[in-house]
Design an enzyme around this catalytic site. Structure first.
Site, PDB file in Angstrom:
ATOM      1  N   LEU A 186       1.211  -1.067   0.184  1.00 39.80           N
ATOM      2  CA  LEU A 186      -0.465   0.194  -0.131  1.00 39.80           C
ATOM      3  C   LEU A 186       0.802   0.863   0.014  1.00 39.80           C
ATOM      4  O   LEU A 186       0.649   2.174  -0.774  1.00 39.80           O
ATOM      5  CB  LEU A 186      -0.626  -0.114   1.366  1.00 39.80           C
ATOM      6  CG  LEU A 186      -1.343   1.190   1.663  1.00 39.80           C
ATOM      7  CD1 LEU A 186      -2.950   1.566   0.345  1.00 39.80           C
ATOM      8  CD2 LEU A 186      -2.463   1.026   2.644  1.00 39.80           C
ATOM      9  N   SER A 187       1.780   1.325   0.441  1.00 39.35           N
ATOM     10  CA  SER A 187       2.564   2.647   1.328  1.00 39.35           C
ATOM     11  C   SER A 187       3.476   2.157  -0.243  1.00 39.35           C
ATOM     12  O   SER A 187       3.848   1.753  -0.567  1.00 39.35           O
ATOM     13  CB  SER A 187       2.738   2.687   2.388  1.00 39.35           C
ATOM     14  OG  SER A 187       2.327   2.034   3.743  1.00 39.35           O
ATOM     15  N   ARG A 239      15.787  -8.297  42.849  1.00 39.03           N
ATOM     16  CA  ARG A 239      17.321  -7.389  42.434  1.00 39.03           C
ATOM     17  C   ARG A 239      16.878  -6.464  44.280  1.00 39.03           C
ATOM     18  O   ARG A 239      16.009  -6.062  44.231  1.00 39.03           O
ATOM     19  CB  ARG A 239      17.436  -6.037  41.407  1.00 39.03           C
ATOM     20  CG  ARG A 239      18.076  -5.290  41.667  1.00 39.03           C
ATOM     21  CD  ARG A 239      20.074  -5.246  40.903  1.00 39.03           C
ATOM     22  NE  ARG A 239      20.462  -4.506  41.041  1.00 39.03           N
ATOM     23  CZ  ARG A 239      21.829  -4.278  41.480  1.00 39.03           C
ATOM     24  NH1 ARG A 239      22.231  -5.415  41.706  1.00 39.03           N
ATOM     25  NH2 ARG A 239      22.482  -3.495  40.692  1.00 39.03           N
ATOM     26  N   GLU A 250       1.228   1.102  10.040  1.00 37.64           N
ATOM     27  CA  GLU A 250      -0.463   0.401  10.461  1.00 37.64           C
ATOM     28  C   GLU A 250      -1.244   1.820  10.742  1.00 37.64           C
ATOM     29  O   GLU A 250      -2.386   1.370  10.824  1.00 37.64           O
ATOM     30  CB  GLU A 250      -1.341  -0.307  10.401  1.00 37.64           C
ATOM     31  CG  GLU A 250      -0.348  -2.012  11.315  1.00 37.64           C
ATOM     32  CD  GLU A 250      -1.014  -2.631   9.646  1.00 37.64           C
ATOM     33  OE1 GLU A 250      -1.851  -1.329   8.851  1.00 37.64           O
ATOM     34  OE2 GLU A 250      -0.621  -3.647   9.383  1.00 37.64           O
ATOM     35  N   GLY A 251      -0.926   3.117  10.204  1.00 36.77           N
ATOM     36  CA  GLY A 251      -0.966   4.949  10.382  1.00 36.77           C
ATOM     37  C   GLY A 251      -0.164   5.036  11.673  1.00 36.77           C
ATOM     38  O   GLY A 251      -0.891   4.686  12.478  1.00 36.77           O
ATOM     39  N   TRP A 267       8.649   0.203   2.171  1.00 36.76           N
ATOM     40  CA  TRP A 267       8.245  -0.325   3.467  1.00 36.76           C
ATOM     41  C   TRP A 267       7.375  -1.645   3.795  1.00 36.76           C
ATOM     42  O   TRP A 267       6.522  -1.668   4.633  1.00 36.76           O
ATOM     43  CB  TRP A 267       7.979   0.930   4.723  1.00 36.76           C
ATOM     44  CG  TRP A 267       8.217   2.580   4.600  1.00 36.76           C
ATOM     45  CD1 TRP A 267       7.951   3.250   4.103  1.00 36.76           C
ATOM     46  CD2 TRP A 267       9.319   2.749   5.240  1.00 36.76           C
ATOM     47  NE1 TRP A 267       9.054   4.132   3.978  1.00 36.76           N
ATOM     48  CE2 TRP A 267       9.613   3.963   4.775  1.00 36.76           C
ATOM     49  CE3 TRP A 267      10.356   1.499   6.173  1.00 36.76           C
ATOM     50  CZ2 TRP A 267      11.329   3.878   5.896  1.00 36.76           C
ATOM     51  CZ3 TRP A 267      12.006   2.067   6.624  1.00 36.76           C
ATOM     52  CH2 TRP A 267      11.990   3.406   6.280  1.00 36.76           C
ATOM     53  N   ILE A 268       7.634  -2.443   3.045  1.00 33.20           N
ATOM     54  CA  ILE A 268       6.853  -3.300   1.961  1.00 33.20           C
ATOM     55  C   ILE A 268       7.159  -4.793   3.355  1.00 33.20           C
ATOM     56  O   ILE A 268       8.419  -5.021   3.278  1.00 33.20           O
ATOM     57  CB  ILE A 268       6.718  -3.931   1.121  1.00 33.20           C
ATOM     58  CG1 ILE A 268       5.907  -2.805   0.355  1.00 33.20           C
ATOM     59  CG2 ILE A 268       5.540  -5.209   1.306  1.00 33.20           C
ATOM     60  CD1 ILE A 268       4.697  -2.075   0.845  1.00 33.20           C
TER      61      ILE A 268
END
Length: 385
Positions: free
Chosen positions: A131-132, A273, A368-369, A162-163
């Site tokens: 898509l991008s 710890r 994804e946005g 960016w796939i």
């Protein structure tokens, strides 16, 4: 520490038990070495996806008649969370594969579903979602990759960026421009990996998620049969946005699993710890920090489960998906940052996975946005826009 759940039925409980067994046997023992090797250029650990596929975990939310698991999205997302708690790159890859199948499952004709889905859902194939583009990230309508009709086929030219799984996938769910009518001029295609003219760029050198290889996908006169156009010409924008609603929930679930692992690491370290003669967990300031981390994880889980239940009930869920993605990924960033702080100097070293969790969390606020886009989606729904 087991992740707390509200499973819908006994089958869901059995499924989560199976996923935890696979995570403990196949994922956790390999993740650190595999991520380090991938950072040096090693290949995608495809055998892990083969294992998940053989267990039926790559096709859970899809129809049983085509090879899917016919599981509610709520159940599927909890599986993604479990995988994310063990190996974030693999959880992202699982979510991406599910995303690539969605257009055919939701918008494909009966003939396309019968032809394409069995292979997609077999567990033996892996998909990529194209898509991008270099100049079209959040602004999908500005994409320039073009598909031109040529008889019974389309010819695709352009570049996707960016796939995930680029160069490793068996098929590429691809969005391309079929007219110049803005966002209404986009269409969706399923491109086979062996299509002549399809090639790939150099893998990106990323901060984290090294076992989720990402690169450009290049289309140079790639011919795609018209039967592989999903939906009508010009329907691509609607398909992409609908798919992203579901994909955002996958990322929200994976981010929640990552945050849970960071919380588990921080609490275990704080109890073990000892400083000034007592565990550091007994210091109220640190205990309150861990309380905030636990609250953030719980809120993230609740947000994606709520959105999933809306989706399963076939009710609108776009705003809730954006909310889940925003809340869960911001939580992952906060909780992983705080985990490094709890571990102190040890958290800044590769001897503990806290620094890897921190690096992996950052990108969840971007892909994804971006979370700024999620705020835009949420505000438009809230304001009635």
């Amino acid at each position: 520490m087991p992740v707390s759940r509200l499973m819908p039925d006994e089958l869901g409980d059995d499924l989560i038990t199976l996923v935890r067994q696979i995570a403990d046997k196949e994922l956790r023992p390999r993740v650190d070495e595999a991520e380090a090797a991938a950072a040096r250029g090693a290949e995608l650990p495809r055998d892990i996806f083969t294992t998940l596929g053989a267990a039926g975990l790559l096709s859970l939310p899809y129809a049983e008649e085509f090879g899917g698991g016919a599981q509610p999205y709520e159940t599927y997302l909890q599986v993604v969370e479990e995988i994310g708690s063990a190996w974030m790159s693999v959880a992202v890859g699982t979510s991406v594969h599910s995303l690539t199948c969605y257009p055919v499952a939701a918008y494909g004709s009966p003939e396309q579903q019968a032809e394409l889905l069995p292979a997609m859902l077999s567990g033996e194939t892996l998909g990529a979602y194209c898509l991008s583009e270099p100049l079209a990230g959040s602004d999908i309508a500005s994409m320039t990759t073009r598909a031109v009709g040529d008889g019974t086929a389309y010819v695709l030219n352009g570049t996707k960026s960016w796939i995930s799984h680029a160069g490793h996938a068996d098929f590429y769910t691809t969005f391309a421009r079929t007219s110049d009518d803005g966002g209404r001029g986009l269409s969706c295609f399923v491109v086979p990996a062996d299509a002549p003219g399809l090639s790939f760029g150099t893998p990106e050198r990323k901060m984290g998620l090294h076992c989720d290889p990402v690169s450009e996908v290049l289309f140079d006169n790639v011919r795609v049969d018209a039967s592989r156009r999903i939906g009508a010409e010009g329907q691509g924008m609607a398909i992409a946005l609908s798919a992203l609603d579901s994909g955002r929930l996958g990322i929200a679930a994976a981010a929640t699993g990552l945050a849970q692992s960071a919380l588990d690491l921080a609490t275990s370290y704080a109890k073990d710890r000892v400083q000034f003669g007592r565990p550091i967990a007994s210091n109220q300031g640190l205990a309150f920090l861990i309380a905030d981390m636990a609250a953030a994880v719980g809120a993230a889980r609740a947000s994606y489960l709520y959105a999933a239940r809306l989706r399963d009930a076939r009710r609108p869920f776009s705003a809730e998906a954006a909310t889940a993605k925003l809340v869960a990924t911001d939580a992952a960033m906060k909780v992983t940052t705080d985990a490094v702080q709890v571990l102190g100097g040890a958290g800044y070293t590769a001897d503990f996975p806290a620094e890897r969790y921190f690096r992996e969390a950052k990108v969840t606020q971007i892909f994804e946005g971006t979370n700024q886009i999620q705020r835009l989606v949420i505000s438009r729904h809230a304001l009635g826009g």
